[in-house]
Design a protein around this motif. Sequence first.
Motif, PDB file in Angstrom:
ATOM      1  N   ARG A   1       0.842  -1.196   0.000  1.00  0.00           N
ATOM      2  CA  ARG A   1       0.000   0.000   0.000  1.00  0.00           C
ATOM      3  C   ARG A   1       0.876   1.244   0.000  1.00  0.00           C
ATOM      4  NH1 ARG A   1      -3.416   2.252   5.124  1.00  0.00           N
ATOM      5  NH2 ARG A   1      -3.927   4.269   4.190  1.00  0.00           N
ATOM      6  N   THR A   2       0.626   2.150  -0.939  1.00  0.00           N
ATOM      7  CA  THR A   2       1.323   3.428  -0.943  1.00  0.00           C
ATOM      8  C   THR A   2       1.138   4.096   0.413  1.00  0.00           C
ATOM      9  OG1 THR A   2       0.841   3.659  -3.298  1.00  0.00           O
ATOM     10  CG2 THR A   2       1.550   5.638  -2.126  1.00  0.00           C
ATOM     11  N   LYS A   3       2.212   4.657   0.972  1.00  0.00           N
ATOM     12  CA  LYS A   3       2.111   5.243   2.304  1.00  0.00           C
ATOM     13  C   LYS A   3       1.389   6.576   2.244  1.00  0.00           C
ATOM     14  CE  LYS A   3       4.584   6.254   6.548  1.00  0.00           C
ATOM     15  NZ  LYS A   3       5.887   6.305   7.244  1.00  0.00           N
ATOM     16  N   GLY A   4       0.242   6.613   2.906  1.00  0.00           N
ATOM     17  CA  GLY A   4      -0.570   7.822   2.945  1.00  0.00           C
ATOM     18  C   GLY A   4      -1.870   7.526   3.655  1.00  0.00           C
ATOM     19  N   ARG A   5      -2.390   8.479   4.353  1.00  0.00           N
ATOM     20  CA  ARG A   5      -3.597   8.247   5.136  1.00  0.00           C
ATOM     21  C   ARG A   5      -4.814   8.084   4.235  1.00  0.00           C
ATOM     22  NH1 ARG A   5      -3.116   8.737  10.373  1.00  0.00           N
ATOM     23  NH2 ARG A   5      -5.364   9.051  10.635  1.00  0.00           N
ATOM     24  N   GLY A   6      -5.808   7.342   4.761  1.00  0.00           N
ATOM     25  CA  GLY A   6      -7.021   7.115   3.986  1.00  0.00           C
ATOM     26  C   GLY A   6      -6.754   6.173   2.827  1.00  0.00           C
ATOM     27  N   THR A   7      -7.506   6.337   1.766  1.00  0.00           N
ATOM     28  CA  THR A   7      -7.224   5.566   0.546  1.00  0.00           C
ATOM     29  C   THR A   7      -6.114   6.295  -0.202  1.00  0.00           C
ATOM     30  OG1 THR A   7      -9.057   6.749  -0.494  1.00  0.00           O
ATOM     31  CG2 THR A   7      -9.522   4.556   0.362  1.00  0.00           C
ATOM     32  N   SER A   8      -4.969   5.639  -0.358  1.00  0.00           N
ATOM     33  CA  SER A   8      -3.752   6.357  -0.747  1.00  0.00           C
ATOM     34  C   SER A   8      -3.440   6.326  -2.240  1.00  0.00           C
ATOM     35  CB  SER A   8      -2.566   5.828   0.062  1.00  0.00           C
ATOM     36  OG  SER A   8      -2.517   4.421   0.066  1.00  0.00           O
ATOM     37  N   GLY A   9      -4.455   6.015  -3.064  1.00  0.00           N
ATOM     38  CA  GLY A   9      -4.227   6.107  -4.502  1.00  0.00           C
ATOM     39  C   GLY A   9      -3.870   7.512  -4.943  1.00  0.00           C
ATOM     40  N   LYS A  10      -4.409   8.500  -4.253  1.00  0.00           N
ATOM     41  CA  LYS A  10      -4.114   9.896  -4.605  1.00  0.00           C
ATOM     42  C   LYS A  10      -2.636  10.209  -4.394  1.00  0.00           C
ATOM     43  CE  LYS A  10      -5.824  11.350  -0.047  1.00  0.00           C
ATOM     44  NZ  LYS A  10      -6.269   9.987   0.347  1.00  0.00           N
ATOM     45  N   VAL A  11      -2.014   9.574  -3.394  1.00  0.00           N
ATOM     46  CA  VAL A  11      -0.587   9.790  -3.147  1.00  0.00           C
ATOM     47  C   VAL A  11       0.240   9.138  -4.255  1.00  0.00           C
ATOM     48  CG1 VAL A  11       1.302   9.397  -1.513  1.00  0.00           C
ATOM     49  CG2 VAL A  11      -1.007   9.886  -0.674  1.00  0.00           C
ATOM     50  N   LEU A  12      -0.140   7.922  -4.631  1.00  0.00           N
ATOM     51  CA  LEU A  12       0.537   7.223  -5.722  1.00  0.00           C
ATOM     52  C   LEU A  12       0.484   8.035  -6.999  1.00  0.00           C
ATOM     53  CD1 LEU A  12       1.726   4.678  -7.147  1.00  0.00           C
ATOM     54  CD2 LEU A  12      -0.608   3.808  -7.295  1.00  0.00           C
ATOM     55  N   PHE A  13      -0.718   8.497  -7.366  1.00  0.00           N
ATOM     56  CA  PHE A  13      -0.833   9.236  -8.618  1.00  0.00           C
ATOM     57  C   PHE A  13      -0.109  10.573  -8.558  1.00  0.00           C
ATOM     58  CE2 PHE A  13      -2.919  12.443 -11.251  1.00  0.00           C
ATOM     59  CZ  PHE A  13      -2.603  11.917 -12.504  1.00  0.00           C
ATOM     60  N   ALA A  14      -0.194  11.274  -7.431  1.00  0.00           N
ATOM     61  CA  ALA A  14       0.459  12.577  -7.329  1.00  0.00           C
ATOM     62  C   ALA A  14       1.963  12.463  -7.558  1.00  0.00           C
ATOM     63  CB  ALA A  14       0.165  13.204  -5.972  1.00  0.00           C
ATOM     64  N   ALA A  15       2.563  11.401  -7.008  1.00  0.00           N
ATOM     65  CA  ALA A  15       4.004  11.208  -7.195  1.00  0.00           C
ATOM     66  C   ALA A  15       4.336  10.946  -8.658  1.00  0.00           C
ATOM     67  CB  ALA A  15       4.484  10.053  -6.318  1.00  0.00           C
ATOM     68  N   LEU A  16       3.544  10.106  -9.314  1.00  0.00           N
ATOM     69  CA  LEU A  16       3.800   9.814 -10.728  1.00  0.00           C
ATOM     70  C   LEU A  16       3.529  11.037 -11.599  1.00  0.00           C
ATOM     71  CD1 LEU A  16       2.330   6.208 -11.021  1.00  0.00           C
ATOM     72  CD2 LEU A  16       4.742   6.877 -11.076  1.00  0.00           C
ATOM     73  N   ALA A  17       2.495  11.802 -11.269  1.00  0.00           N
ATOM     74  CA  ALA A  17       2.190  13.004 -12.053  1.00  0.00           C
ATOM     75  C   ALA A  17       3.332  14.005 -11.974  1.00  0.00           C
ATOM     76  CB  ALA A  17       0.894  13.637 -11.551  1.00  0.00           C
ATOM     77  N   GLU A  18       3.910  14.156 -10.787  1.00  0.00           N
ATOM     78  CA  GLU A  18       5.043  15.067 -10.650  1.00  0.00           C
ATOM     79  C   GLU A  18       6.254  14.550 -11.433  1.00  0.00           C
ATOM     80  OE1 GLU A  18       7.453  18.140  -9.854  1.00  0.00           O
ATOM     81  OE2 GLU A  18       5.272  18.032  -9.521  1.00  0.00           O
ATOM     82  N   ALA A  19       6.471  13.239 -11.422  1.00  0.00           N
ATOM     83  CA  ALA A  19       7.569  12.655 -12.202  1.00  0.00           C
ATOM     84  C   ALA A  19       7.366  12.880 -13.687  1.00  0.00           C
ATOM     85  CB  ALA A  19       7.681  11.162 -11.894  1.00  0.00           C
ATOM     86  N   VAL A  20       6.115  12.781 -14.147  1.00  0.00           N
ATOM     87  CA  VAL A  20       5.805  13.025 -15.553  1.00  0.00           C
ATOM     88  C   VAL A  20       6.153  14.458 -15.942  1.00  0.00           C
ATOM     89  CG1 VAL A  20       3.848  13.338 -17.140  1.00  0.00           C
ATOM     90  CG2 VAL A  20       4.053  11.232 -15.823  1.00  0.00           C
ATOM     91  N   ARG A  21       5.821  15.374 -15.103  1.00  0.00           N
ATOM     92  CA  ARG A  21       6.114  16.784 -15.406  1.00  0.00           C
ATOM     93  C   ARG A  21       7.616  17.055 -15.375  1.00  0.00           C
ATOM     94  NH1 ARG A  21       0.974  16.810 -12.978  1.00  0.00           N
ATOM     95  NH2 ARG A  21      -0.544  17.869 -14.310  1.00  0.00           N
ATOM     96  N   ARG A  22       8.314  16.428 -14.433  1.00  0.00           N
ATOM     97  CA  ARG A  22       9.783  16.574 -14.399  1.00  0.00           C
ATOM     98  C   ARG A  22      10.422  16.027 -15.661  1.00  0.00           C
ATOM     99  NH1 ARG A  22       9.401  14.455  -9.057  1.00  0.00           N
ATOM    100  NH2 ARG A  22      10.282  12.489  -9.830  1.00  0.00           N
TER     101      ARG A  22
END
Length: 531
Positions: free
Chosen positions: A153-174
């Motif tokens: 499970r991606t480390k993040g409170r609640g349902t942490s899919g938003k944390v997983l996607f946010a990290a990948l979205a930032e990597a995409v922009r980089r």
Amino acid sequence: MVQRSALHADVVIVGFGVAGACAALEAAREGARVVLIDRFGGGGASALSGGVVYAGGGTRQQREAGVSDTPEAMYAYLREEVGDAVGTDTLRRFCDSSADMITWLEQQGVPFEGSLCPYKTSYPSNRHYLYYSGSEAAGGFRDVAAPAPRGHRTKGRGTSGKVLFAALAEAVRRAGVQVLTETRARELVLDADGRVCAVDCERVGGAARRAHRALSRVAAKPGLYMPKLARLLHGRVERLERKGEAVRIHADRAVILAAGGFVANREMMRRFAPAYRGGLPLGTQGDDGSGIRLGQGAGGALGKLDRVSAWRFISPPSAMLSGVLVDRDGRRIGDESRYGAAHGQALIEQHDGQGWLLIDQGLRRLAKQQLRSQTVWFQRLQAHYLLSTAATGDTLDSVARKAGVDAAGLRDTVDSHNVAAREGKPDPAGKPAEFIQALDQPPYALLDVSIRPSLAYPCPMLTLGGLLVDEDTGQVRDEHGGTVPGLFAAGRSAVGVCSESYISGLSLADCVFSGRRAGENSAKEWTDAGS
């Protein structure tokens, strides 16, 4: 419609969820100019998910938790679990590369840790991020391979899919990928040789874009639990899209379809999976089959469209796993320790969607004690609902009459279960010994776990089939056994590892696996214009 404009890229990706993001990262790494489009603001079903990635074979997190696992054990279990969804070589590649996949995700900024959940659950609390997310420890499977927890499970409170996607979205922009949100793909363009060479889109701008994004966000999360609200808001979104700008995005190398499944398309559900229409569509309104239909329109072949995962979890709290799951005739449905999708499939396909979980006073008391420590908020609400609405009775006959279950059948089932439990014999349904105890402490309760539309106890569903792809490259196959030039697919727009049978984390893991495969190979596709 505003006059058409044009953009140019090497690789155009339709859909900005986990599959699309991973495809973009690999294509950019190969040196391709990448344009990634999304009908909404990005994230899709991935951002709404629990953020669980199924991985094993000796990940860092498994080692930190003291878990022993090998790619061979992972393969042996999944071969039994996923059937013929993909070929042997593909499944072996998936398992052999699994630990490296988690490392790659961490390199993109996705956080994981090895805090092992000590009890069986459908989703761990915020204290635990590694758990048994499938049926690895259930009866029958542990005889195939040594069980190991593989739900990362991606480390993040609640349902942490938003944390997983946010990290990948930032990597995409980089990585320098051009991301166009509020951009809807309408049609694939083929050149004279039948090669996919462009995507015709509609892009919303200005004030309409801001309204589009606001409506889409509300439709995505609250709308997940209130489908009628989601459809209402989505109607307004579609009206805004009709005012957008027409854009043609040229793809000098390839187009990748990563636009999700079709669980939000009621017509496709009626056609391909009519039995699975009583559940909660797990996804956004973008999971309407549009990516699949775009590929089909370009000559792509389809597969596994009848496969749907319906989740009927009976835990947490973990005490529930010692109950007995029965149908209207009082007959045992199966090993209660199996993953919830196995229960959902059995209920829908063999028992008209009807089922009850029998517990006694001892289990009920223990379940209530476990509620706070073993559940996150939505699990707690559902468990409270089940326990508070259960039919109860001082005898098996009385509780059966109140629930509408055949009393004689229930007595026979419980007698067989209790005899095996007391004498230490194998459970009639194959449930492992650690989950078994005699049910002999009245009053009894029958918890109604039937599958029907319910806000308090929904049955989430997602589609598993899509476009057939070449399993070495991710290129879309055609009806004649060949491939569609210039077209790739990934995630739930494509047939993949989880397309026969789903367990938690397997879809996101397949999105990473198939997205990276499509991104890498699409970047190597050269047209005459690009060579």
